[in-house]
Design a protein around this motif. Structure first.
Motif, short mmCIF file in Angstrom:
data_model
loop_
_atom_site.label_atom_id
_atom_site.label_comp_id
_atom_site.label_asym_id
_atom_site.label_seq_id
_atom_site.Cartn_x
_atom_site.Cartn_y
_atom_site.Cartn_z
N SER A 103 26.38 -15.75 39.12
CA SER A 103 27.24 -14.59 38.88
C SER A 103 26.67 -13.34 39.54
N ARG A 160 33.10 -11.18 31.39
CA ARG A 160 34.06 -10.96 30.31
C ARG A 160 33.84 -11.98 29.19
N ILE A 161 33.51 -13.21 29.57
CA ILE A 161 33.19 -14.23 28.56
C ILE A 161 31.93 -13.83 27.80
N ARG A 211 35.16 -12.10 41.79
CA ARG A 211 35.99 -12.53 40.67
C ARG A 211 35.20 -13.42 39.70
N LEU A 212 34.37 -14.29 40.24
CA LEU A 212 33.56 -15.17 39.39
C LEU A 212 32.69 -14.35 38.45
N ASP A 213 32.06 -13.31 38.99
CA ASP A 213 31.19 -12.45 38.17
C ASP A 213 31.99 -11.75 37.08
N ARG A 214 33.18 -11.26 37.42
CA ARG A 214 34.00 -10.56 36.43
C ARG A 214 34.44 -11.50 35.31
N ILE A 215 34.81 -12.72 35.68
CA ILE A 215 35.24 -13.69 34.65
C ILE A 215 34.08 -14.04 33.73
N MET A 216 32.92 -14.34 34.32
CA MET A 216 31.76 -14.74 33.51
C MET A 216 31.30 -13.61 32.61
#
Length: 278
Positions: free
Chosen positions: A98, A111-112, A104-109
């Motif tokens: 991340s 947020r989780i 986008r991958l960093d933002r999704i991770m």
């Protein structure tokens, strides 16, 4: 040999780490040499005080407390170490990927991670343990679910800071594969901070597992576990206080050792502290 021993005793982190390692080794090896079966009941010898025959007395069912304490170490400390190891295996790779690739991958991770960290660890662990059902395996899953996010966030922030530096840009210009950059250049930078957090988490995780077992979500009777032993002894505290004092002291000792070792590691890896000393 003498020089190595002297260096160990002169280094606070090494000395505490040695004590912690020997303590864990003794806990996990002791069940092989316990004098009694930790599950065997003997109502004729129930609530016996400390004596040569029973080093830590017996409980309300006549079971030897010393044998149960040694056997319960695997359930309490062993479960904590297993949960931390699994959390590291999940959180560190996620944080590396991340922080390095971003987007986008960093933002999704993240947020989780933020969603999990928005609630107190104990509340999430209790809810998950209640949904999954009692048992040590489900307890490990519940603890991992709340612990991996801390490692992911720590590693991500470290990698995000390091990848801005010139040596990472130079490695990318030379055509080094991203996996090689993560392994050779970025992973060594996160190991210090991760080891400090993991060591401090030993005590916190032991407390969490003992607390969840105390309310019946961990090890199930008759299998011994320090938190469950506290629950078993609460009704006999006035007549047999050792039923709660002994497992309570064991939990306190593990938490104290892990915190002392974590603090010493933090001082060792603290760059500002090193500059101040020099």
């Amino acid at each position: 040999m003498k020089k190595a021993v002297k260096q160990v005793f002169q280094n606070k982190a090494r000395l505490i780490g040695l004590v912690l390692a020997l303590f864990f080794l003794a806990l996990f090896a002791a069940p092989l040499f316990v004098p009694f079966d930790p599950l065997r009941t003997d109502m004729a010898n129930r609530l016996q005080p400390i004596s040569p025959d029973h080093l830590l007395g017996t409980d309300h069912l006549g079971r030897d407390i010393f044998s149960r304490m040694m056997a319960g170490a695997k359930a309490t400390v062993g479960t904590a170490l297993a949960a931390i190891a699994i959390s590291l295996c999940i959180g560190v790779p996620i944080g590396l990927i991340s922080g390095f690739f971003g987007g986008r991958l960093d933002r999704i991770m993240m947020r989780i991670v933020d969603a999990v960290m928005a609630f107190p660890d104990y509340i999430v662990a209790i809810v998950l343990s209640g949904l999954l059902g009692p048992g040590l395996m489900n307890l490990i899953l519940a603890v991992v679910a709340v612990k991996w996010v801390g490692y992911a966030r720590l590693v991500r922030s470290t990698v995000f800071s390091e990848k801005q530096k010139d040596y990472i840009a130079l490695a990318e210009l030379t055509g080094l594969h991203p996996a090689a950059i993560l392994k050779k250049h970025l992973l060594p930078h996160v190991l210090g901070n991760v080891s400090v957090l993991a060591t401090l988490d030993i005590g916190k995780t032991v407390l969490m597992i003992a607390a969840l077992s105390y309310i019946g979500l961990g090890a199930q009777p008759p299998h011994p576990e320090w938190g469950a032993m506290l629950n078993d002894g609460k009704n006999y505290f006035l007549h047999a206080p050792w039923l709660m004092v002994i497992p309570g002291l064991a939990i306190m000792f593990v938490v104290l050792l892990s915190n002392l070792y974590g603090d010493s590691l933090r001082d060792r890896f603290d760059v500002k502290n090193k500059k101040g000393v020099s």
